[in-house]
Scaffold this motif. Structure first.
Motif, PDB file in Angstrom:
ATOM      1  N   MET A  65      -4.059  11.942  33.715  1.00 24.86           N
ATOM      2  CA  MET A  65      -3.729  13.034  32.805  1.00 24.86           C
ATOM      3  C   MET A  65      -4.817  13.175  31.752  1.00 24.86           C
ATOM      4  N   GLN A  66      -4.931  14.379  31.232  1.00 25.75           N
ATOM      5  CA  GLN A  66      -5.897  14.663  30.184  1.00 25.75           C
ATOM      6  C   GLN A  66      -5.160  14.880  28.865  1.00 25.75           C
ATOM      7  N   PHE A  67      -5.613  14.160  27.833  1.00 25.56           N
ATOM      8  CA  PHE A  67      -4.950  14.184  26.533  1.00 25.56           C
ATOM      9  C   PHE A  67      -5.888  14.703  25.453  1.00 25.56           C
ATOM     10  N   VAL A  68      -5.282  15.268  24.420  1.00 20.53           N
ATOM     11  CA  VAL A  68      -5.947  15.588  23.168  1.00 20.53           C
ATOM     12  C   VAL A  68      -5.080  14.980  22.075  1.00 20.53           C
ATOM     13  N   ILE A  69      -5.715  14.328  21.122  1.00 21.71           N
ATOM     14  CA  ILE A  69      -4.976  13.706  20.021  1.00 21.71           C
ATOM     15  C   ILE A  69      -5.366  14.383  18.721  1.00 21.71           C
ATOM     16  N   MET A  70      -4.354  14.738  17.946  1.00 19.47           N
ATOM     17  CA  MET A  70      -4.556  15.304  16.609  1.00 19.47           C
ATOM     18  C   MET A  70      -4.006  14.308  15.596  1.00 19.47           C
ATOM     19  N   VAL A  71      -4.848  13.921  14.652  1.00 19.17           N
ATOM     20  CA  VAL A  71      -4.451  12.958  13.619  1.00 19.17           C
ATOM     21  C   VAL A  71      -4.499  13.676  12.275  1.00 19.17           C
ATOM     22  N   SER A  72      -3.441  13.542  11.489  1.00 17.57           N
ATOM     23  CA  SER A  72      -3.415  14.242  10.203  1.00 17.57           C
ATOM     24  C   SER A  72      -3.222  13.321   9.004  1.00 17.57           C
ATOM     25  N   ASP A  73      -3.151  12.010   9.206  1.00 18.34           N
ATOM     26  CA  ASP A  73      -3.003  11.071   8.098  1.00 18.34           C
ATOM     27  C   ASP A  73      -4.152  10.068   8.089  1.00 18.34           C
ATOM     28  N   PHE A  74      -4.490   9.607   6.905  1.00 17.62           N
ATOM     29  CA  PHE A  74      -5.558   8.635   6.730  1.00 17.62           C
ATOM     30  C   PHE A  74      -4.998   7.219   6.853  1.00 17.62           C
ATOM     31  N   PHE A  75      -5.789   6.300   7.395  1.00 11.70           N
ATOM     32  CA  PHE A  75      -5.282   4.968   7.716  1.00 11.70           C
ATOM     33  C   PHE A  75      -4.887   4.139   6.506  1.00 11.70           C
ATOM     34  N   LEU A  76      -5.412   4.424   5.329  1.00 16.28           N
ATOM     35  CA  LEU A  76      -5.013   3.660   4.147  1.00 16.28           C
ATOM     36  C   LEU A  76      -3.687   4.149   3.576  1.00 16.28           C
ATOM     37  N   ASN A  77      -3.215   5.317   4.023  1.00 19.79           N
ATOM     38  CA  ASN A  77      -1.985   5.903   3.488  1.00 19.79           C
ATOM     39  C   ASN A  77      -0.778   5.767   4.407  1.00 19.79           C
ATOM     40  N   LYS A  78      -0.991   5.883   5.708  1.00 21.89           N
ATOM     41  CA  LYS A  78       0.132   5.960   6.646  1.00 21.89           C
ATOM     42  C   LYS A  78      -0.144   5.145   7.902  1.00 21.89           C
ATOM     43  N   GLU A  79       0.928   4.785   8.605  1.00 22.69           N
ATOM     44  CA  GLU A  79       0.813   4.074   9.879  1.00 22.69           C
ATOM     45  C   GLU A  79       0.493   5.008  11.039  1.00 22.69           C
ATOM     46  N   ASN A  80       0.690   6.312  10.855  1.00 26.74           N
ATOM     47  CA  ASN A  80       0.443   7.258  11.952  1.00 26.74           C
ATOM     48  C   ASN A  80      -0.970   7.145  12.491  1.00 26.74           C
ATOM     49  N   SER A  81      -1.918   6.936  11.601  1.00 23.97           N
ATOM     50  CA  SER A  81      -3.310   6.830  12.012  1.00 23.97           C
ATOM     51  C   SER A  81      -3.529   5.620  12.905  1.00 23.97           C
ATOM     52  N   ASN A  82      -2.953   4.512  12.529  1.00 24.18           N
ATOM     53  CA  ASN A  82      -3.054   3.293  13.335  1.00 24.18           C
ATOM     54  C   ASN A  82      -2.376   3.496  14.689  1.00 24.18           C
ATOM     55  N   SER A  83      -1.220   4.143  14.685  1.00 27.59           N
ATOM     56  CA  SER A  83      -0.513   4.421  15.946  1.00 27.59           C
ATOM     57  C   SER A  83      -1.350   5.320  16.854  1.00 27.59           C
ATOM     58  N   ALA A  84      -2.013   6.303  16.278  1.00 30.30           N
ATOM     59  CA  ALA A  84      -2.865   7.200  17.069  1.00 30.30           C
ATOM     60  C   ALA A  84      -3.999   6.425  17.719  1.00 30.30           C
ATOM     61  N   PHE A  85      -4.611   5.522  16.970  1.00 33.11           N
ATOM     62  CA  PHE A  85      -5.716   4.744  17.504  1.00 33.11           C
ATOM     63  C   PHE A  85      -5.240   3.828  18.635  1.00 33.11           C
ATOM     64  N   LEU A  86      -4.125   3.148  18.432  1.00 32.87           N
ATOM     65  CA  LEU A  86      -3.592   2.261  19.469  1.00 32.87           C
ATOM     66  C   LEU A  86      -3.181   3.050  20.712  1.00 32.87           C
ATOM     67  N   PHE A  87      -2.612   4.229  20.517  1.00 35.34           N
ATOM     68  CA  PHE A  87      -2.244   5.088  21.645  1.00 35.34           C
ATOM     69  C   PHE A  87      -3.490   5.491  22.432  1.00 35.34           C
ATOM     70  N   ALA A  88      -4.551   5.888  21.716  1.00 35.56           N
ATOM     71  CA  ALA A  88      -5.801   6.279  22.377  1.00 35.56           C
ATOM     72  C   ALA A  88      -6.380   5.124  23.186  1.00 35.56           C
ATOM     73  N   CYS A  89      -6.388   3.937  22.603  1.00 42.25           N
ATOM     74  CA  CYS A  89      -6.901   2.756  23.318  1.00 42.25           C
ATOM     75  C   CYS A  89      -6.095   2.498  24.579  1.00 42.25           C
ATOM     76  N   SER A  90      -4.778   2.604  24.483  1.00 39.48           N
ATOM     77  CA  SER A  90      -3.915   2.344  25.634  1.00 39.48           C
ATOM     78  C   SER A  90      -4.127   3.360  26.749  1.00 39.48           C
ATOM     79  N   LEU A  91      -4.183   4.633  26.394  1.00 36.74           N
ATOM     80  CA  LEU A  91      -4.326   5.629  27.463  1.00 36.74           C
ATOM     81  C   LEU A  91      -5.697   5.547  28.125  1.00 36.74           C
ATOM     82  N   LEU A  92      -6.728   5.191  27.369  1.00 37.35           N
ATOM     83  CA  LEU A  92      -8.060   5.026  27.971  1.00 37.35           C
ATOM     84  C   LEU A  92      -8.099   3.814  28.899  1.00 37.35           C
ATOM     85  N   LYS A  93      -7.440   2.730  28.495  1.00 39.09           N
ATOM     86  CA  LYS A  93      -7.395   1.537  29.345  1.00 39.09           C
ATOM     87  C   LYS A  93      -6.595   1.774  30.624  1.00 39.09           C
TER      88      LYS A  93
END
Length: 129
Positions: A1-29
């Motif tokens: 599958m082909q994905f696009v990820i949109m991130v709208s929070d900064f990593f020092l403020n919210k966990e969403n940014s960290n979740s986006a990064f971990l999700f990206a790593c998982s789907l690439l692996k």
């Protein structure tokens, strides 16, 4: 599958940014294709290569940059919100007389929101964090 990820929070403020990064790593692996990542609102701060973190924190801006280079996908950064937050690309330095240096990671590219939306038509899923 082909994905696009949109991130709208900064990593020092919210966990969403960290979740986006971990999700990206998982789907690439797992062998999926990441067409691009788009930083919007406060997430544009990930593109700032002058942000440093304490020894017990991960600098997600740097990690996104490495991931983009290793897996060969573009990172797009909203041009309007970047300029509002002081993120300067090489092109802005060249085109203005008052900016002397850039502070954007080389893997990041400024783009308008509408331009980015036009790039999403080939993906199977758009995931927003």
């Amino acid at each position: 599958m082909q994905f696009v990820i949109m991130v709208s929070d900064f990593f020092l403020n919210k966990e969403n940014s960290n979740s986006a990064f971990l999700f990206a790593c998982s789907l690439l692996k797992l062998g999926h294709k990441l067409n691009n990542v788009f930083f919007y609102f406060d997430a544009v701060l990930h593109a700032n290569n002058m942000i440093t973190t304490s020894y017990d924190q991960i600098n997600l801006g740097l990690e996104w940059n490495k991931l983009s280079i290793n897996y060969n996908f573009p990172i797009y950064v909203c041009s309007k919100t970047s300029i509002e937050r002081g993120i300067v690309s090489k092109n802005e330095v060249k085109s203005t007389k008052y900016l002397n240096y850039m502070n954007m990671y080389p893997s990041c590219n400024l783009i308008g929101y509408t331009e980015w939306l036009l790039l999403t038509y080939k993906c199977d899923r758009i995931i927003q964090f």
